[in-house]
Design a protein around this motif. Structure first.
Motif, mmCIF file in Angstrom:
data_model
loop_
_atom_site.group_PDB
_atom_site.id
_atom_site.type_symbol
_atom_site.label_atom_id
_atom_site.label_comp_id
_atom_site.label_asym_id
_atom_site.label_seq_id
_atom_site.Cartn_x
_atom_site.Cartn_y
_atom_site.Cartn_z
ATOM 1 N N UNK A 152 0.867 -1.169 0.000
ATOM 2 C CA UNK A 152 0.000 0.000 0.000
ATOM 3 C C UNK A 152 0.904 1.218 0.000
ATOM 4 N N UNK A 153 0.715 2.112 -0.981
ATOM 5 C CA UNK A 153 1.514 3.336 -1.023
ATOM 6 C C UNK A 153 0.593 4.542 -1.008
ATOM 7 N N UNK A 154 0.829 5.417 -0.051
ATOM 8 C CA UNK A 154 0.063 6.669 0.001
ATOM 9 C C UNK A 154 1.076 7.780 -0.191
ATOM 10 N N UNK A 155 1.003 8.453 -1.354
ATOM 11 C CA UNK A 155 2.010 9.473 -1.649
ATOM 12 C C UNK A 155 1.363 10.599 -2.443
ATOM 13 N N UNK A 156 1.589 11.815 -1.954
ATOM 14 C CA UNK A 156 1.107 12.997 -2.677
ATOM 15 C C UNK A 156 -0.373 12.960 -2.981
ATOM 16 N N UNK A 157 -1.140 12.422 -2.071
ATOM 17 C CA UNK A 157 -2.593 12.403 -2.276
ATOM 18 C C UNK A 157 -3.065 11.273 -3.154
ATOM 19 N N UNK B 106 -3.602 -0.907 7.968
ATOM 20 C CA UNK B 106 -2.583 0.023 7.483
ATOM 21 C C UNK B 106 -2.915 1.426 7.988
ATOM 22 N N UNK B 107 -2.053 1.946 8.858
ATOM 23 C CA UNK B 107 -2.360 3.226 9.523
ATOM 24 C C UNK B 107 -2.425 4.375 8.522
ATOM 25 N N UNK B 108 -1.489 4.394 7.577
ATOM 26 C CA UNK B 108 -1.460 5.503 6.619
ATOM 27 C C UNK B 108 -2.719 5.499 5.757
ATOM 28 N N UNK B 109 -3.141 4.306 5.377
ATOM 29 C CA UNK B 109 -4.342 4.205 4.551
ATOM 30 C C UNK B 109 -5.585 4.612 5.354
ATOM 31 N N UNK B 110 -5.618 4.147 6.592
ATOM 32 C CA UNK B 110 -6.774 4.467 7.433
ATOM 33 C C UNK B 110 -6.898 5.970 7.620
ATOM 34 N N UNK B 111 -5.757 6.647 7.640
ATOM 35 C CA UNK B 111 -5.781 8.094 7.805
ATOM 36 C C UNK B 111 -6.183 8.789 6.499
ATOM 37 N N UNK B 112 -5.621 8.313 5.426
ATOM 38 C CA UNK B 112 -5.871 8.967 4.140
ATOM 39 C C UNK B 112 -7.269 8.655 3.602
ATOM 40 N N UNK B 113 -7.683 7.400 3.740
ATOM 41 C CA UNK B 113 -8.973 6.971 3.175
ATOM 42 C C UNK B 113 -9.706 6.079 4.186
ATOM 43 N N UNK B 114 -10.247 6.678 5.230
ATOM 44 C CA UNK B 114 -10.906 5.839 6.249
ATOM 45 C C UNK B 114 -12.080 5.038 5.693
ATOM 46 N N UNK C 131 -5.466 2.235 -8.213
ATOM 47 C CA UNK C 131 -4.961 3.565 -7.858
ATOM 48 C C UNK C 131 -6.122 4.552 -7.793
ATOM 49 N N UNK C 132 -6.081 5.421 -6.814
ATOM 50 C CA UNK C 132 -7.116 6.464 -6.742
ATOM 51 C C UNK C 132 -6.582 7.619 -5.912
ATOM 52 N N UNK C 133 -7.220 8.766 -6.080
ATOM 53 C CA UNK C 133 -6.838 9.929 -5.279
ATOM 54 C C UNK C 133 -7.557 9.862 -3.943
ATOM 55 N N UNK C 134 -6.831 10.163 -2.893
ATOM 56 C CA UNK C 134 -7.456 10.172 -1.577
ATOM 57 C C UNK C 134 -8.553 11.227 -1.586
ATOM 58 N N UNK C 135 -9.756 10.815 -1.238
ATOM 59 C CA UNK C 135 -10.871 11.769 -1.313
ATOM 60 C C UNK C 135 -10.810 12.777 -0.174
#
Lengths: 284, 163, 806
Positions: free
Chosen positions: A63-68, A84-92, A171-175
């Protein structure tokens, strides 16, 4: 319940997997978590001569969360999505939905790629990915191509994926804004009677953008542009929600099954959507 | 179709055997290796009676092919404790009447083992959610939940005492 | 007194006898994965059997071609009805006096019916061979509705019975009719109904469901041709009965048959009957000379073995305006599927449905039951219930609610007004039973108080007002039940299965060092007999329960018994255990008197010893007596210390209880939430409170499933729609409610220790409690009756039909 015989392959690269899929054509099936495919094979409802197990392909994980932008490897499990903490934060929204899939054991095995690529209308991730406007990357003998989730599903178990292609990542943009995944089911482990994925952005008390997708209410997931549009510009009041629900209802095509008749499912679809919109709005 | 050479580590012991790729892990364990703790209940991945721990995850071994499991490290109920030293979960299931016919019990305890590794201090609600992949027809779960909460408390107390 | 002798109370506690929440002795092996279930049995050379099953609900079998299957390497044999016919084993008797095809003989009558039996070297080959057997079918019209089955021009289902209008239970009045069973006074009841101030009438349907134990049915049959002995390990709730049936239909002498029930992974009635798989495995072992295993998969279990319920109960209940019940009338249409394969005592083709007057003093009553054939799986067994008690309890508890609506009365008050009063016991019911003991008002008052009944009604009234004012979309239901069971079948004078009286047995051997082994004719499937029966014995003979081994399930070693179902183990075998213990004690008394050099009458029993009256320092413990029994020549007394008791109960026992369910219902989605579930049980003397509580949790969870979603459903052409655990509702820990248990104690006057049995009460009592809660939530909006299961869409439909969706 005993499956038919098959030949087993465990390639260690996407290229090797694609080569096998190309070689065996419709006699081959990629195997991810297997919790949809294996029961079908045990019931002898799926005939597979060559099983291409993807577990050894490291590049399909992660899982990669980078630049939105969020990129998730196809073999990432629901358990990993949840934890995945980063994912949960970016896309709960992903975590909220994943927790409503199947049961703990199945979530250790079940993968995002398998869930989106299988084409089972009961799966939750396809609708979710349409809601997020995700893009799927498919690798085939001629290289990679991208297909939008909203264009991927053709009918139950029929998708834009060719037999010799492998879905490798999503792939998608974090909403931004509020989110909700609302699912009614009979019990843990069941598919949805009806489920709604909703994203809402607000500004100055008005909805500025919305995305709505429904699960298990047609032979494909249903992303409802008209329902989303019914919310944009509104204050998300009852009238707007009612309009969105009405637009959604004209886009779905539920079938009667043990969960209930069409009339019931249509009604419940409206209820879960209205609830999802309210919850998403409260978080926006 | 031909058989393939399969290597597994089961309860710490390396095993090698020949099996058809389609053979299910539950059958490999039960028929080939004589490990009959895990049971077959529903065969469609709903009941969890066949639950084993594979590479650190709870899996339903009726929905895993032998071929997929090749190379895996597996723990079954037989690997959690022994007559001279039961796992605290085994003790607590006995203590709190967390079983009746015993058929779901090995899968139940094996799942609880992994659940408590991930969530050592759960609430009752978390236990019920974390155990929702295992069906029991006898107990109504109430005493299973009680046993798992008691095991968590014991394990945490032991951890604290050790520190 | 000897200074070293601990006080009585301490010695008594050390026995872990009656009333002790003793931890289970079974659990050591189960928690370590060392249970021994039938599929764990592995024998050298063992073969596997698997069935070819019918995809159609009704079809003529034109031909069966097994050539391709037989050609598959590893396939040993493919059996069809033609192979079994010369042995006269292509049909078998059912426990209900009907007969059932073992393998399709010319036609199939339900989807999933056994057509051919493939025997192969392993289960994978067997499954492959099943696919290769070619069966040509000609479809026939399908009947899944029992009322349509009785239409004049309905297709004949059972061609084997054509022209035979005399059934096992009297005349048949139609070619798809099985029996009519009548109880009570028809004329008097109709007269009461005709002149009553108030009559409530309703059709109450208890849908088809399935016991679905977590372990499916199976067996290993092993014919030892050298010694002429047949051994069968299997999931048998009644091993001795299976032995006798096997002997009668196979012609093998009974002493040459050994039936063993190993550990059983739950039964709930599913494992009482004899199934084609058992017969085929036995035949296959006889034919091949090696052991043959057959274990059904979950789909086969749900499709083909032993469904339960499927009763259409039309009721009329008469009362005075102030709520005194004067009469009850019931006509039931019983759908048995293709063969009447229920497992009721033979004089009771509808089981104990005539307990349907429930907990109420109803002076006049009439019951008629018509059994009907349809194109569905055969049955129906008692799913954690004593032969249709759960149908009867559901019927009366719904009729009470309907009457309360008719009268505009509170349903709790209506019940209390009509309960059989404490002083009326033993009570003769209008439908022929003698209730042994009860104290319903005490239990009821305790239950209402525990849940805060009056406050709940106030809350409900407020909720209804809020709902009508648009402030909430949730309704509150209060589900009441007071049930009376009839268990412990039963007195040999009126209870038998295939002519075998329904007594039970216990045999005890005391070892020289003062420990013991006891063997019983019952078999635990999770009830914990090895724990509880040792407790009964401990209290009777003063040997600690921990020093008593308990064995069941091996017909070569256990005394003859009728097995475990219908909550009969404690009432019947438990009584036999106590009685056998008393025989031991009687002999021990003589030995003690001899050793103490006094007359038999001069010693008295005290916890674990005989004491000389008036001289407490002179005693002999049971341990000392046991040793003496083996090492001394005592004049006039045989050596050894053993006893056996066969107990024929003088009456049934009548456990009862008060259950209350508080349920929140989402009117818009049909979802529900159980806010509170209170279960008060009175099972007489309580042997092991921990185990009783566990039984209540488990039975109530089954009841929850049945009431709220579990069903065996068919489409109109007889396809099973609920063949896997995706669709057949078994709740997980997440959906299952939390239970509050409680009790009163009203011992049975005729049972040696006053125990009544409890295993089935929570299933019997909880189903109406859950269902009544659903009904109660909608009572204010005009609901009278809505059929189970109350899954989301059916609750939604109630609301929709009542106009609650605007």
């Amino acid at each position: 319940m005993i499956p038919n015989s098959f030949q087993y392959h465990r390639p260690d690269s996407v290229d090797a997997a694609v080569a096998l899929l190309t070689q065996y054509g419709d006699e081959a099936r990629p195997l991810a978590g297997g919790h949809s495919l294996i029961p079908m094979m045990k019931l002898r409802m799926a005939d597979v001569q060559h099983l291409v197990d993807l577990q050894a392909i490291g590049s399909l994980k992660g899982i990669a969360v980078a630049g939105g932008t969020v990129t998730i490897g196809a073999m990432t499990t629901q358990h990993e999505l949840i934890n995945d903490a980063a994912l949960a934060k970016a896309v709960p929204l992903i975590r909220e939905a994943s927790l409503q899939i199947a049961d703990p054991q199945v979530r250790y095995a079940g993968t995002l790629g398998g869930n989106v690529a299988n084409g089972d209308p009961g799966n939750d991730m396809p609708g979710l990915m349409q809601c997020l406007d995700a893009v799927y990357t498919l690798s085939g003998p001629d290289g990679a191509r991208e297909v939008a989730a909203r264009d991927f599903y053709e009918a139950a178990y029929f998708t834009a994926r060719e037999d010799n292609e492998l879905l490798v990542s999503v792939r998608f943009d974090a909403p931004k804004g509020g989110y909700a995944y609302e699912k009614q089911k009979r019990k843990i482990g069941d598919y949805a009677t009806a489920a709604a994925a909703v994203l809402i952005e607000k500004s100055g008390g008005k909805c500025t953008s919305a995305s709505i997708a429904m699960t298990n209410l047609a032979d494909t997931p249903v992303w409802c542009a008209a329902a989303s549009e019914a919310l944009v510009g509104s204050s998300l009041d009852d009238a707007a929600i009612g309009a969105a629900v009405a637009a959604m209802k004209s886009a779905i095509d539920p079938q009667e099954d043990n969960r209930g008749p069409v009339e019931f499912k249509t009604h419940v679809a409206g209820v879960v959507l209205a609830r999802a919109i309210s919850r998403a709005a409260s978080r926006a | 179709m031909g058989k393939m050479h399969i290597k597994l580590t089961v309860n710490g012991k390396e095993e090698e055997l020949l099996a058809e790729p389609r053979e299910l892990l539950i059958h490999v364990l039960r028929e080939e290796l004589g490990i009959t703790g895990p049971h077959i209940g529903c065969e469609t991945s709903h009941c969890g009676a066949c639950t084993v721990d594979m590479n650190g995850k709870s899996v339903k071994s009726c929905t895993v092919f032998a071929a997929q499991a090749n190379g895996a490290e597996i723990t079954t109920i037989e690997g959690l404790g022994n007559p001279d030293g039961l796992h605290v979960l085994q003790e607590m299931f006995k203590e709190h009447h967390g079983l009746q016919c015993g058929f779901c019990t090995p899968g139940m305890i094996t799942r609880a083992y992994r659940f408590l590794q991930e969530n050592p201090d759960p609430t009752e609600e978390e236990v019920r959610f974390g155990m929702s992949g295992n069906l029991c027809r006898c107990t109504g779960y109430q005493n299973i939940v009680k046993a798992i909460l008691a095991a968590a408390a014991e394990m945490n107390a032991a951890k604290e005492a050790a520190q | 007194m000897n200074e070293m002798t601990p006080p009585k109370e301490e010695r008594s506690a050390a026995l872990k006898g009656l009333g002790c929440s003793r931890k289970r002795v079974e659990d050591a092996r189960f928690t370590q994965g060392k249970g021994n279930y039938v599929d764990d049995i592995k024998m050298p050379g063992m073969l596997f059997g698997d069935f070819v099953r019918s995809p159609y609900a009704h079809a003529r079998v034109k031909s069966i071609n097994a050539d391709k299957a037989k050609a598959l390497p590893g396939v040993i044999a493919v059996l069809t009805a033609a192979d079994l016919a010369p042995l006269n084993l292509h049909w078998m008797p059912t426990l209900a006096g009907d007969k059932q095809m073992v393998l399709a003989d010319g036609k199939v009558l339900f989807q999933g019916q056994e057509v051919a039996f493939v025997v192969a070297t392993d289960r994978y080959v067997a499954a492959d061979a099943v696919e290769l057997v070619e069966v040509e079918y000609e479809e026939l019209p399908v009947i899944v509705d029992p009322f349509k089955a009785l239409a004049k021009d309905a297709t004949v289902l059972r061609e084997d019975l054509e022209g035979n209008m005399e059934g096992a239970h009297g005349p048949r009045r139609h070619h798809n009719h099985i029996f009519t069973w009548e109880q009570g006074d028809k004329e008097a009841t109709e007269k009461v109904l005709g002149s009553a101030e108030v009559v409530a009438e309703e059709m109450v349907f208890y849908h088809r469901t399935h016991p679905c134990p977590i372990e499916t049915c199976g067996c290993v049959a092993s014919m030892d041709k050298v010694n002429g002995k047949l051994t069968v390990w299997g999931t048998f709730q009644a091993p001795h009965a299976v032995r006798t049936v096997a002997s009668l239909i196979s012609g093998i002498a009974e002493h040459n048959i050994r039936i063993i029930s190993p550990d059983i992974g739950g039964g709930f009635g599913n494992k009482v009957g004899v199934y084609p798989g058992y017969i085929c495995a036995i035949v296959a072992s006889i034919v091949t000379g090696v052991p043959v295993k057959w274990v059904e998969d979950r789909m086969e279990n749900l499709m083909a073995t032993a469904f339960a319920r499927d009763y259409w109960m039309k009721g009329k209940i008469a009362a005075t305006k102030d709520g005194r019940i004067t009469g009850l009338w019931c006509h039931t249409t019983a759908d048995h599927g293709a063969f009447d394969a229920c497992a009721d005592p033979s004089k009771f083709p509808a089981g104990f449905m005539n307990i349907c007057t429930g907990s109420y003093d109803i002076p006049t009553a009439y019951l008629a039951v018509d059994g009907v054939y349809t194109n569905k799986a055969p049955g129906g067994v008692a799913y954690r219930c004593s032969f249709r008690v759960t149908e009867a309890a559901y019927f009366i508890e719904r009729m009470i609610e309907v009457l309360a609506i008719e009268l505009g009365m509170d349903a709790a008050e209506l019940r209390a007004k009509n309960f059989i009063r404490k002083e009326q016991f033993p009570y003769q019911s209008a439908l022929g039973w003698e209730y042994d003991s009860g104290d319903y008002h005490t239990a009821w008052d305790k239950a209402l108080k525990a849940v805060g009944y009056e406050d709940l009604r106030k809350e409900q009234a407020q909720r209804i007002a809020d709902f009508k004012a648009g402030k909430t979309r949730k309704l509150l239901g209060i589900g009441l039940t007071h049930f009376t069971e009839i268990v412990g079948a039963g007195p040999v004078k009126n209870c038998d299965i295939l002519g075998l009286g329904m007594f039970d047995s216990c045999e005890i051997r005391i070892h020289p060092t003062g420990s013991a082994i006891a063997r019983l004719g019952t078999i635990s499937q999770g009830q914990g007999h090895a724990t509880t029966f040792a407790q009964i014995l401990a209290s009777e003979i003063g040997i600690p329960a921990d020093d008593i081994t308990l064995e069941e399930g091996d017909t070569d070693t256990a005394p003859y018994g009728l097995g475990t179902y219908g909550s009969r183990s404690t009432p019947v075998a438990g009584a036999a255990t106590a009685m056998a213990g008393r025989k031991i004690r009687a002999k021990a008394q003589m030995i003690a008197a001899y050793l103490l050099e006094v007359h038999d009458g001069d010693v008295e029993w005290e916890v674990d010893r005989f004491v000389v009256k008036g001289a407490p320092e002179r005693f002999k413990t049971m341990k000392e007596i046991a040793f003496a029994a083996y090492n001394q020549a005592i004049p006039g007394i045989e050596p050894g210390l053993e006893a056996v008791s066969y107990y024929d109960p003088p009456n049934m026992t009548y456990p009862f209880g008060a259950y209350i369910c508080v349920m929140e219902i989402d009117v818009d989605t049909g979802e529900h939430e159980i806010r509170q579930f209170y279960a008060l049980d009175d099972c007489g003397t309580r042997i092991n409170p921990m185990i009783i509580e566990g039984q209540v949790h488990g039975g109530a969870t089954e009841g929850y499933a049945i009431a709220m979603g579990q069903e065996i459903a068919y489409d109109e052409i007889g396809n099973v729609k609920t063949g896997t655990l995706m669709d057949f509702f078994l709740p997980t820990a997440w959906e299952t409610p939390h239970y509050i248990t409680d009790h009163t104690v009203t011992p049975s006057p005729h049972h040696p220790i006053g125990a009544k049995g409890v295993g089935e009460s929570p299933n019997v009592g909880s189903v109406p409690a859950f269902s009544n809660a659903v009904h109660d939530a909608f009572r204010a909006f005009g609901l009278r009756q809505a059929h189970m299961p109350h899954d989301h869409w059916r609750i939604w439909k109630i609301a929709n039909d009542l106009g609650l969706h605007g």
